[in-house]
Design a protein around this motif. Structure first.
Motif, PDB file in Angstrom:
ATOM      1  N   VAL A 153       0.850  -1.185   0.000  1.00 18.64           N
ATOM      2  CA  VAL A 153       0.000   0.000   0.000  1.00 18.64           C
ATOM      3  C   VAL A 153       0.887   1.237   0.000  1.00 18.64           C
ATOM      4  CG1 VAL A 153      -1.681   1.341   1.318  1.00 18.64           C
ATOM      5  CG2 VAL A 153      -1.889  -1.146   1.180  1.00 18.64           C
ATOM      6  N   VAL A 154       0.640   2.136  -0.920  1.00 22.47           N
ATOM      7  CA  VAL A 154       1.428   3.367  -0.993  1.00 22.47           C
ATOM      8  C   VAL A 154       0.866   4.360   0.023  1.00 22.47           C
ATOM      9  CG1 VAL A 154       2.171   5.274  -2.444  1.00 22.47           C
ATOM     10  CG2 VAL A 154       1.931   2.970  -3.407  1.00 22.47           C
ATOM     11  N   ALA A 155       1.671   4.722   1.001  1.00 13.96           N
ATOM     12  CA  ALA A 155       1.221   5.636   2.045  1.00 13.96           C
ATOM     13  C   ALA A 155       1.046   7.049   1.485  1.00 13.96           C
ATOM     14  CB  ALA A 155       2.227   5.665   3.186  1.00 13.96           C
ATOM     15  N   ALA A 156       0.129   7.782   2.077  1.00 15.36           N
ATOM     16  CA  ALA A 156      -0.058   9.180   1.688  1.00 15.36           C
ATOM     17  C   ALA A 156       1.201   9.973   2.027  1.00 15.36           C
ATOM     18  CB  ALA A 156      -1.261   9.765   2.420  1.00 15.36           C
ATOM     19  N   PRO A 157       1.555  10.934   1.203  1.00 15.33           N
ATOM     20  CA  PRO A 157       2.758  11.727   1.483  1.00 15.33           C
ATOM     21  C   PRO A 157       2.660  12.409   2.843  1.00 15.33           C
ATOM     22  CG  PRO A 157       1.886  12.197  -0.713  1.00 15.33           C
ATOM     23  CD  PRO A 157       0.853  11.381  -0.011  1.00 15.33           C
ATOM     24  N   ALA A 158       3.762  12.454   3.560  1.00 11.08           N
ATOM     25  CA  ALA A 158       3.785  13.125   4.859  1.00 11.08           C
ATOM     26  C   ALA A 158       3.600  14.635   4.661  1.00 11.08           C
ATOM     27  CB  ALA A 158       5.101  12.845   5.562  1.00 11.08           C
ATOM     28  N   LEU A 159       2.883  15.233   5.581  1.00  8.33           N
ATOM     29  CA  LEU A 159       2.685  16.675   5.497  1.00  8.33           C
ATOM     30  C   LEU A 159       3.987  17.401   5.835  1.00  8.33           C
ATOM     31  CD1 LEU A 159      -0.757  17.065   7.330  1.00  8.33           C
ATOM     32  CD2 LEU A 159      -0.320  17.154   4.862  1.00  8.33           C
ATOM     33  N   PRO A 160       4.236  18.550   5.212  1.00  2.91           N
ATOM     34  CA  PRO A 160       5.412  19.349   5.589  1.00  2.91           C
ATOM     35  C   PRO A 160       5.242  19.897   6.988  1.00  2.91           C
ATOM     36  CG  PRO A 160       4.000  20.584   4.106  1.00  2.91           C
ATOM     37  CD  PRO A 160       3.435  19.191   4.153  1.00  2.91           C
ATOM     38  N   ALA A 161       6.327  20.300   7.605  1.00  2.96           N
ATOM     39  CA  ALA A 161       6.305  20.786   8.982  1.00  2.96           C
ATOM     40  C   ALA A 161       6.611  22.276   9.038  1.00  2.96           C
ATOM     41  CB  ALA A 161       7.320  20.020   9.832  1.00  2.96           C
ATOM     42  N   ALA A 162       5.806  22.992   9.795  1.00  3.60           N
ATOM     43  CA  ALA A 162       6.064  24.403  10.072  1.00  3.60           C
ATOM     44  C   ALA A 162       6.659  24.525  11.472  1.00  3.60           C
ATOM     45  CB  ALA A 162       4.772  25.216   9.984  1.00  3.60           C
ATOM     46  N   ASN A 163       7.825  25.108  11.553  1.00  3.44           N
ATOM     47  CA  ASN A 163       8.508  25.298  12.828  1.00  3.44           C
ATOM     48  C   ASN A 163       7.916  26.544  13.512  1.00  3.44           C
ATOM     49  OD1 ASN A 163      10.543  26.493  14.680  1.00  3.44           O
ATOM     50  ND2 ASN A 163      11.753  24.729  14.074  1.00  3.44           N
ATOM     51  N   MET A 164       7.200  26.341  14.607  1.00  2.00           N
ATOM     52  CA  MET A 164       6.519  27.463  15.243  1.00  2.00           C
ATOM     53  C   MET A 164       7.500  28.496  15.781  1.00  2.00           C
ATOM     54  SD  MET A 164       3.616  27.477  18.234  1.00  2.00           S
ATOM     55  CE  MET A 164       2.913  29.047  18.798  1.00  2.00           C
ATOM     56  N   GLU A 165       8.628  28.060  16.329  1.00  2.00           N
ATOM     57  CA  GLU A 165       9.613  29.017  16.831  1.00  2.00           C
ATOM     58  C   GLU A 165      10.039  29.970  15.722  1.00  2.00           C
ATOM     59  OE1 GLU A 165      12.973  27.501  18.957  1.00  2.00           O
ATOM     60  OE2 GLU A 165      11.779  25.975  19.984  1.00  2.00           O
ATOM     61  N   ALA A 166      10.289  29.428  14.537  1.00  2.00           N
ATOM     62  CA  ALA A 166      10.721  30.259  13.414  1.00  2.00           C
ATOM     63  C   ALA A 166       9.612  31.195  12.964  1.00  2.00           C
ATOM     64  CB  ALA A 166      11.172  29.373  12.257  1.00  2.00           C
ATOM     65  N   VAL A 167       8.385  30.681  12.906  1.00  2.00           N
ATOM     66  CA  VAL A 167       7.254  31.501  12.475  1.00  2.00           C
ATOM     67  C   VAL A 167       7.035  32.671  13.425  1.00  2.00           C
ATOM     68  CG1 VAL A 167       4.742  31.515  12.199  1.00  2.00           C
ATOM     69  CG2 VAL A 167       6.087  29.650  11.214  1.00  2.00           C
ATOM     70  N   VAL A 168       7.041  32.399  14.719  1.00  2.00           N
ATOM     71  CA  VAL A 168       6.783  33.460  15.702  1.00  2.00           C
ATOM     72  C   VAL A 168       7.916  34.487  15.700  1.00  2.00           C
ATOM     73  CG1 VAL A 168       6.542  33.935  18.178  1.00  2.00           C
ATOM     74  CG2 VAL A 168       5.289  32.038  17.138  1.00  2.00           C
ATOM     75  N   LYS A 169       9.141  34.031  15.554  1.00  2.00           N
ATOM     76  CA  LYS A 169      10.253  34.986  15.487  1.00  2.00           C
ATOM     77  C   LYS A 169      10.086  35.923  14.300  1.00  2.00           C
ATOM     78  CE  LYS A 169      14.461  33.646  16.483  1.00  2.00           C
ATOM     79  NZ  LYS A 169      15.834  33.058  16.369  1.00  2.00           N
ATOM     80  N   ALA A 170       9.745  35.347  13.139  1.00  2.00           N
ATOM     81  CA  ALA A 170       9.550  36.172  11.945  1.00  2.00           C
ATOM     82  C   ALA A 170       8.379  37.135  12.121  1.00  2.00           C
ATOM     83  CB  ALA A 170       9.319  35.275  10.734  1.00  2.00           C
ATOM     84  N   ALA A 171       7.333  36.690  12.802  1.00  2.00           N
ATOM     85  CA  ALA A 171       6.159  37.542  13.005  1.00  2.00           C
ATOM     86  C   ALA A 171       6.453  38.734  13.893  1.00  2.00           C
ATOM     87  CB  ALA A 171       5.014  36.724  13.598  1.00  2.00           C
ATOM     88  N   GLN A 172       7.518  38.667  14.675  1.00  2.00           N
ATOM     89  CA  GLN A 172       7.943  39.806  15.480  1.00  2.00           C
ATOM     90  C   GLN A 172       8.891  40.729  14.709  1.00  2.00           C
ATOM     91  OE1 GLN A 172       8.805  38.223  19.852  1.00  2.00           O
ATOM     92  NE2 GLN A 172       9.131  36.629  18.320  1.00  2.00           N
TER      93      GLN A 172
END
Length: 272
Positions: free
Chosen positions: A23-42
């Motif tokens: 069975v071909v597994a569904a592709p894994a979802l990409p990951a968003a690094n919250m630390e990086a996102v919040v730093k950029a948002a500041q």
């Protein structure tokens, strides 16, 4: 021919012969690094250009793509730069979830970010300010207290907090203490050298910290903002961003007048 699931494989029956196909597994979802996102948002909304926060581009893109898919952000702003348009779009998304006030400031929180990512991305390196509590007779959250405790340990001294967090309505604070992550510390009895040492130590554990002076219109005290506290008020978010850009956190956005250290968050300090 009959086909049925068998564990992690498909059992294909052709006549009397049975063939197992993986069975071909569904592709894994990409990951968003919250630390990086919040730093950029500041930081990004305070930049004079559309430069990117190092290490944040891919995670910010995932957030912006999800906001674009919800028709909250124009495609032209899906660029990895968490600027004012992305802040506005994220605030609109938070409001769509029923959040109001400081909970809809455009700074991503853990729950809203995970909800935004459903079916699109996972969230790693999550941040949370923790519960509100009282420390040294001042209101703050668990994360801020932990940071102060570590700074006190390094300095071998106890702070006197003159203003804590979650204290709206103080006109002298320009809204910086309305949310979490912000404290003012007394410098009474400290020498000039010790004041600088305290500011340096606060910066080393993840605060954007400055000595405020009468020349700036304040009584002497240390103002400290816990970088990447997701409860920060917009005014405090701006101070954290300005700190990364080498500024003093005041309305004039003058040059940083504090001791120079490697700028880190509390989480980065703990990993060092």
């Amino acid at each position: 021919m009959r086909v049925r699931a068998a564990g992690v494989a498909l059992l294909v029956l052709i006549g009397s012969a049975a063939v197992e196909l993986p069975v071909v597994a569904a592709p894994a979802l990409p990951a968003a690094n919250m630390e990086a996102v919040v730093k950029a948002a500041q930081i990004d909304p305070r930049r004079p250009d559309t430069a990117l926060t190092p290490g944040a581009r891919d995670s910010v893109l995932l957030v912006e793509q999800a906001l674009d898919a919800k028709n909250l952000l124009a495609t032209s702003y899906v660029d990895g730069h968490f600027g004012t348009k992305t802040v506005d779009a994220y605030a609109a998304y938070q409001r769509s979830l029923g959040y109001t006030g400081l909970d809809a400031s455009g700074l991503p929180g853990r729950t809203s970010l995970q909800t935004l990512g459903e079916g699109r991305f996972t969230v790693t390196s999550t941040l949370t300010p923790g519960a509100r509590l009282t420390y040294h007779s001042a209101t703050m959250n668990t994360r801020t207290k932990a940071m102060l405790v570590e700074a006190e340990r390094l300095l071998a001294r106890t702070f006197t907090i003159t203003q804590g967090s979650y204290t709206p309505g103080n006109p002298d604070s320009a809204g910086t203490h309305d949310g979490g992550g912000v404290v003012d510390i007394s410098v009474s009895g400290m020498s000039t050298t010790l004041r600088t040492t305290v500011v340096r130590t606060l910066r080393q554990v993840g605060f954007a910290a400055w000595l405020r002076t009468p020349d700036q219109g304040f009584a002497y005290h240390i103002h400290a903002v816990a970088i990447s506290d997701t409860d920060l008020s917009p005014a405090a978010q701006h101070q954290a961003g300005d700190y990364y850009l080498g500024q003093n956190g005041l309305a004039n956005r003058g040059p940083d007048d504090g001791p120079q250290v490697t700028r880190v968050t509390w989480e980065e300090y703990q990993r060092a």
